[in-house]
Design a protein around this motif. Structure first.
Motif, PDB file in Angstrom:
ATOM      1  N   ASP A 141      39.548  54.592  35.148  1.00  0.00           N
ATOM      2  CA  ASP A 141      38.121  54.449  35.421  1.00  0.00           C
ATOM      3  C   ASP A 141      37.756  52.990  35.705  1.00  0.00           C
ATOM      4  O   ASP A 141      38.600  52.088  35.626  1.00  0.00           O
ATOM      5  CB  ASP A 141      37.287  55.008  34.270  1.00  0.00           C
ATOM      6  N   ARG A 142      36.487  52.759  36.014  1.00  0.00           N
ATOM      7  CA  ARG A 142      36.038  51.440  36.446  1.00  0.00           C
ATOM      8  C   ARG A 142      36.268  50.375  35.385  1.00  0.00           C
ATOM      9  O   ARG A 142      36.726  49.266  35.692  1.00  0.00           O
ATOM     10  CB  ARG A 142      34.551  51.489  36.797  1.00  0.00           C
ATOM     11  N   MET A 143      35.966  50.702  34.125  1.00  0.00           N
ATOM     12  CA  MET A 143      36.079  49.707  33.071  1.00  0.00           C
ATOM     13  C   MET A 143      37.530  49.328  32.788  1.00  0.00           C
ATOM     14  O   MET A 143      37.845  48.168  32.526  1.00  0.00           O
ATOM     15  CB  MET A 143      35.409  50.214  31.785  1.00  0.00           C
ATOM     16  N   GLU A 144      38.427  50.313  32.848  1.00  0.00           N
ATOM     17  CA  GLU A 144      39.845  50.015  32.630  1.00  0.00           C
ATOM     18  C   GLU A 144      40.390  49.126  33.738  1.00  0.00           C
ATOM     19  O   GLU A 144      41.167  48.191  33.481  1.00  0.00           O
ATOM     20  CB  GLU A 144      40.635  51.316  32.555  1.00  0.00           C
ATOM     21  N   ILE A 145      39.977  49.396  34.971  1.00  0.00           N
ATOM     22  CA  ILE A 145      40.410  48.553  36.083  1.00  0.00           C
ATOM     23  C   ILE A 145      39.818  47.152  35.951  1.00  0.00           C
ATOM     24  O   ILE A 145      40.508  46.143  36.187  1.00  0.00           O
ATOM     25  CB  ILE A 145      40.010  49.199  37.423  1.00  0.00           C
ATOM     26  N   LEU A 146      38.551  47.074  35.554  1.00  0.00           N
ATOM     27  CA  LEU A 146      37.922  45.766  35.369  1.00  0.00           C
ATOM     28  C   LEU A 146      38.598  44.984  34.246  1.00  0.00           C
ATOM     29  O   LEU A 146      38.830  43.772  34.381  1.00  0.00           O
ATOM     30  CB  LEU A 146      36.434  45.955  35.073  1.00  0.00           C
ATOM     31  N   GLU A 147      38.925  45.654  33.137  1.00  0.00           N
ATOM     32  CA  GLU A 147      39.628  44.984  32.043  1.00  0.00           C
ATOM     33  C   GLU A 147      40.992  44.475  32.497  1.00  0.00           C
ATOM     34  O   GLU A 147      41.409  43.371  32.119  1.00  0.00           O
ATOM     35  CB  GLU A 147      39.780  45.941  30.864  1.00  0.00           C
ATOM     36  N   TYR A 148      41.680  45.278  33.311  1.00  0.00           N
ATOM     37  CA  TYR A 148      42.996  44.839  33.811  1.00  0.00           C
ATOM     38  C   TYR A 148      42.860  43.594  34.682  1.00  0.00           C
ATOM     39  O   TYR A 148      43.659  42.658  34.564  1.00  0.00           O
ATOM     40  CB  TYR A 148      43.648  45.965  34.606  1.00  0.00           C
ATOM     41  N   LEU A 149      41.853  43.558  35.546  1.00  0.00           N
ATOM     42  CA  LEU A 149      41.669  42.398  36.416  1.00  0.00           C
ATOM     43  C   LEU A 149      41.267  41.158  35.619  1.00  0.00           C
ATOM     44  O   LEU A 149      41.647  40.033  35.967  1.00  0.00           O
ATOM     45  CB  LEU A 149      40.633  42.714  37.481  1.00  0.00           C
ATOM     46  N   VAL A 150      40.501  41.352  34.541  1.00  0.00           N
ATOM     47  CA  VAL A 150      40.158  40.216  33.682  1.00  0.00           C
ATOM     48  C   VAL A 150      41.412  39.664  33.006  1.00  0.00           C
ATOM     49  O   VAL A 150      41.619  38.446  32.940  1.00  0.00           O
ATOM     50  CB  VAL A 150      39.102  40.636  32.636  1.00  0.00           C
ATOM     51  N   GLU A 151      42.273  40.575  32.485  1.00  0.00           N
ATOM     52  CA  GLU A 151      43.521  40.131  31.864  1.00  0.00           C
ATOM     53  C   GLU A 151      44.417  39.436  32.880  1.00  0.00           C
ATOM     54  O   GLU A 151      45.077  38.435  32.576  1.00  0.00           O
ATOM     55  CB  GLU A 151      44.256  41.326  31.250  1.00  0.00           C
ATOM     56  N   ARG A 152      44.434  39.957  34.091  1.00  0.00           N
ATOM     57  CA  ARG A 152      45.216  39.326  35.165  1.00  0.00           C
ATOM     58  C   ARG A 152      44.687  37.919  35.469  1.00  0.00           C
ATOM     59  O   ARG A 152      45.469  36.985  35.638  1.00  0.00           O
ATOM     60  CB  ARG A 152      45.133  40.202  36.408  1.00  0.00           C
ATOM     61  N   TYR A 153      43.377  37.787  35.509  1.00  0.00           N
ATOM     62  CA  TYR A 153      42.778  36.478  35.772  1.00  0.00           C
ATOM     63  C   TYR A 153      43.115  35.489  34.646  1.00  0.00           C
ATOM     64  O   TYR A 153      43.403  34.321  34.902  1.00  0.00           O
ATOM     65  CB  TYR A 153      41.269  36.629  35.909  1.00  0.00           C
ATOM     66  N   CYS A 154      43.078  35.972  33.408  1.00  0.00           N
ATOM     67  CA  CYS A 154      43.370  35.084  32.272  1.00  0.00           C
ATOM     68  C   CYS A 154      44.840  34.683  32.209  1.00  0.00           C
ATOM     69  O   CYS A 154      45.168  33.614  31.689  1.00  0.00           O
ATOM     70  CB  CYS A 154      42.955  35.766  30.966  1.00  0.00           C
ATOM     71  N   SER A 155      45.741  35.545  32.712  1.00  0.00           N
ATOM     72  CA  SER A 155      47.171  35.262  32.611  1.00  0.00           C
ATOM     73  C   SER A 155      47.662  34.313  33.701  1.00  0.00           C
ATOM     74  O   SER A 155      48.352  33.332  33.420  1.00  0.00           O
ATOM     75  CB  SER A 155      47.978  36.565  32.657  1.00  0.00           C
ATOM     76  N   ASN A 156      47.308  34.586  34.967  1.00  0.00           N
ATOM     77  CA  ASN A 156      47.823  33.723  36.037  1.00  0.00           C
ATOM     78  C   ASN A 156      46.795  33.352  37.103  1.00  0.00           C
ATOM     79  O   ASN A 156      47.135  32.680  38.074  1.00  0.00           O
ATOM     80  CB  ASN A 156      49.032  34.378  36.722  1.00  0.00           C
ATOM     81  N   ASN A 157      45.549  33.802  36.927  1.00  0.00           N
ATOM     82  CA  ASN A 157      44.458  33.387  37.820  1.00  0.00           C
ATOM     83  C   ASN A 157      44.758  33.709  39.291  1.00  0.00           C
ATOM     84  O   ASN A 157      44.380  32.960  40.187  1.00  0.00           O
ATOM     85  CB  ASN A 157      44.175  31.892  37.660  1.00  0.00           C
ATOM     86  N   SER A 158      45.461  34.801  39.551  1.00  0.00           N
ATOM     87  CA  SER A 158      45.799  35.153  40.933  1.00  0.00           C
ATOM     88  C   SER A 158      45.082  36.444  41.322  1.00  0.00           C
ATOM     89  O   SER A 158      45.104  37.421  40.576  1.00  0.00           O
ATOM     90  CB  SER A 158      47.308  35.341  41.086  1.00  0.00           C
ATOM     91  N   PRO A 159      44.406  36.452  42.478  1.00  0.00           N
ATOM     92  CA  PRO A 159      43.745  37.679  42.944  1.00  0.00           C
ATOM     93  C   PRO A 159      44.766  38.727  43.368  1.00  0.00           C
ATOM     94  O   PRO A 159      45.948  38.427  43.580  1.00  0.00           O
ATOM     95  CB  PRO A 159      42.904  37.196  44.127  1.00  0.00           C
ATOM     96  N   MET A 160      44.322  39.976  43.491  1.00  0.00           N
ATOM     97  CA  MET A 160      45.214  41.082  43.827  1.00  0.00           C
ATOM     98  C   MET A 160      44.633  41.878  44.981  1.00  0.00           C
ATOM     99  O   MET A 160      43.420  42.039  45.103  1.00  0.00           O
ATOM    100  CB  MET A 160      45.406  42.007  42.610  1.00  0.00           C
ATOM    101  N   THR A 161      45.521  42.397  45.815  1.00  0.00           N
ATOM    102  CA  THR A 161      45.091  43.284  46.886  1.00  0.00           C
ATOM    103  C   THR A 161      44.886  44.690  46.343  1.00  0.00           C
ATOM    104  O   THR A 161      45.255  44.998  45.198  1.00  0.00           O
ATOM    105  CB  THR A 161      46.137  43.321  48.008  1.00  0.00           C
ATOM    106  N   LEU A 162      44.296  45.545  47.177  1.00  0.00           N
ATOM    107  CA  LEU A 162      44.063  46.933  46.769  1.00  0.00           C
ATOM    108  C   LEU A 162      45.376  47.638  46.455  1.00  0.00           C
ATOM    109  O   LEU A 162      45.481  48.380  45.472  1.00  0.00           O
ATOM    110  CB  LEU A 162      43.317  47.662  47.889  1.00  0.00           C
ATOM    111  N   GLU A 163      46.401  47.409  47.268  1.00  0.00           N
ATOM    112  CA  GLU A 163      47.697  48.056  47.056  1.00  0.00           C
ATOM    113  C   GLU A 163      48.350  47.573  45.758  1.00  0.00           C
ATOM    114  O   GLU A 163      48.981  48.362  45.035  1.00  0.00           O
ATOM    115  CB  GLU A 163      48.629  47.789  48.239  1.00  0.00           C
ATOM    116  N   GLU A 164      48.224  46.294  45.450  1.00  0.00           N
ATOM    117  CA  GLU A 164      48.806  45.763  44.212  1.00  0.00           C
ATOM    118  C   GLU A 164      48.114  46.342  42.982  1.00  0.00           C
ATOM    119  O   GLU A 164      48.766  46.639  41.970  1.00  0.00           O
ATOM    120  CB  GLU A 164      48.705  44.239  44.206  1.00  0.00           C
TER     121      GLU A 164
END
Length: 296
Positions: A141-164
């Protein structure tokens, strides 16, 4: 001797170097590749026989590899070839079965062991493919995806494509699933909705979390906590209401315990029943408070 006879028998069905290189793209009626090896290293690729001069025609390896691009064929005497080991590749049912030596080839031609094992492996892969395609892939769901992107930002600060994001949150095999197109579109809608609310930003088809995402996740967790606590309170109130109604029915003699359980003349059993009821109430109240504190 056996090796020479086997080569002569299969030479009419032997591929050339170029056919061997492109066999998956251009299948033909020549299913065998005859390769001479020495200590498991490639030495000579047999393409034809010159019976008049007792020569094999083909290509010599260069540093253990065949280029398969020479117009003029190399030559190898049959006497020299007898000192090398014969390796046969049979291109069978969109794949290659490799035989190490004449004995291995003849035994498997009689017993069909490698062919049967190949068939079993193909059936297993087909079964796994059908199971994978028939299993519904669940998109977070939206919140789980948002939480994952926040964790990704905190770990390596790199954006992700839709496929990734699809590969990380669903499965790396989503590309081969029949519902991959609809799942990808649905995820794109989710991400765009988060962009519109200011939780994500999109730059060059890549998504990255913004500071507002932390506040959104905090509000979502707080609302979920209040909902769970409300459910716990409602369960406790329901149990308390039923208990009070039961005690009131006993006190007003709507329910007479003497007709159900005869405890006259058994003071010890009466005391144990009362103690059990008290312990039950204490246990329910304790579990209720524990769950309430854990949610808090």
């Amino acid at each position: 001797m056996i090796q020479e006879l086997l080569i002569k028998k299969l030479i009419n069905k032997a591929k050339s170097g170029k056919e061997y290189k492109n066999w998956s793209r251009r299948p033909n009626d020549k299913p065998y590749a005859l390769i001479l090896t020495k200590k498991n290293e490639l030495e000579f690729f047999i393409e034809a026989i010159d019976n008049d001069n007792n020569l094999y025609l083909g290509e010599k390896s260069k540093q253990g590899e065949f280029s398969h691009s020479l117009d003029e064929k190399d030559k190898l005497t049959i006497c020299e070839a007898s000192k090398l080991d014969l390796e046969i590749v049979h291109f069978y049912n969109k794949g290659g079965i490799r035989f190490l030596g004449c004995f291995d080839f003849l035994v498997n031609k009689v017993t069909r062991f490698k062919y049967i094992r190949r068939w079993v492996d193909e059936r297993k892969k087909e079964k796994d493919r059908i199971k994978f395609e028939s299993t519904k892939m669940i998109l977070k769901d939206r919140m789980e995806i948002l939480e994952y992107l926040v964790e990704r930002y905190c770990s390596n600060n790199s954006p992700m494509t839709l496929e990734e994001i699809m590969s990380s949150t669903v499965s790396a095999r989503w590309v081969y699933h029949p519902d991959s197109t609809s799942l990808k579109k649905r995820l794109a809608l989710m991400l765009e909705s988060l962009v519109l609310t200011g939780d994500l930003k999109r730059v060059n088809n890549q998504y990255q979390a913004l500071p507002k995402a932390v506040a959104t996740i905090g509000d979502y967790r707080e609302n979920g906590l209040k909902h769970r606590q409300l459910i716990v309170i409602q369960k406790g109130m329901l149990f308390l209401t039923v208990t009070l109604a039961f005690l009131a029915a006993i006190q007003s003699k709507i329910i007479e315990l003497e007709t159900i359980i005869n405890l006259k003349g058994m003071p010890i059993l009466s005391s144990l029943a009362l103690l059990f009821f008290i312990l039950l109430m204490w246990r329910v109240n304790k579990s209720h408070n524990k769950q309430f504190k854990s949610d808090s």
